[in-house]
Design a protein around this motif. Sequence first.
Motif: not given
Length: 319
Positions: A141-144, A298-305, A19-26, A308-316
């Motif tokens: 989810r609503e932010r997305l 055990g750190a998904g919440v800790t590193v989510a944003w 969800l965090t990755t999707a928010v950054v991409l959207a 997400a930003r690195q993944a979004a940079g890899l999309v394009l």
Amino acid sequence: MDAGVNGDVVVVGGGVIGLTTAVVLAEGGRRVRVWTREPAERTTSAVAGGLWWPYRIEPEPLVGDWALRSFAVYEELAARPQETGVRMAEGVHGGTRLEQLGPWAAQVPGLRPAHAGEYAGTALWARLPVVDMSVHLPWLRERLRAAGGAVQERTVTDLAAVDAPVVVNCAGLGARDLVPDPEVYPVRGQLVVVENPGITTWLTAVDDVSASSTYFIPQPGGLLLGGTAEEDSWSREPDPRVAERIVARCAALRPEIAGARVLEHRVGLRPARRSGVRLERATLADGRALVHNYGHGGAGVTVAWGCARQAAGLVLPAA
């Protein structure tokens, strides 16, 4: 075919990472759909204690940057706790020293050795983000949706069959079969939720050698007591004997916990990966872009944003 700035992206996985990755991409202008096997409220993320801290996640040189980037976002979100589910709370990490931590620790505001009155022994005091997942996941989810994205309940069994120019794999533990990636394995965590007897600070005392740890985290829905870290255990059923031991360990630190009424038992399977987080761009057989973002332990919440930003940079990459 790669996506243009407004091209379609499907994010596979609807937990906090997806969800965090999707928010950054959207919010970056992509048309994004999240395909998830189950609603966010039934994912492993929903069971998370929600305390920001790089726990059981590798590789450490990268984790620090991802975690600090996420910390900055959570600090901003904590200004609206009722809306976002994020607040800043004080607490101590028992048995932890600054010199045991990576360089990232020097950039955590206020992180310091605990005073004698704060913990009986060596510990670190900190004011950290605490995330109420029951609020935060629906908020993501609503932010997305506000950014034009959509969440669809769809089971994915083959990444190549996902109908999108770009696929982002945030499947967590599901990546073990979906990629397939045999390095992915579960680390079982069991929690007990009790009525809060008035505790306002969190506490952790983690033993990285054994499969047990002691922590309590105050959340609006109750006091979360933990926990366990059982590698390669797939059981999602709470063990009553384990629950008793969790309560006893927490009550040894705060005696008022002993008489607290039990509200709920929870079990989650942390999506760990033996060589650490996989966050990289690959290519499907037909040439479409595939970005992997899984294995956060055990750190998904800790590193989510940060992730997400690195993944979004890899999309394009050229964007």
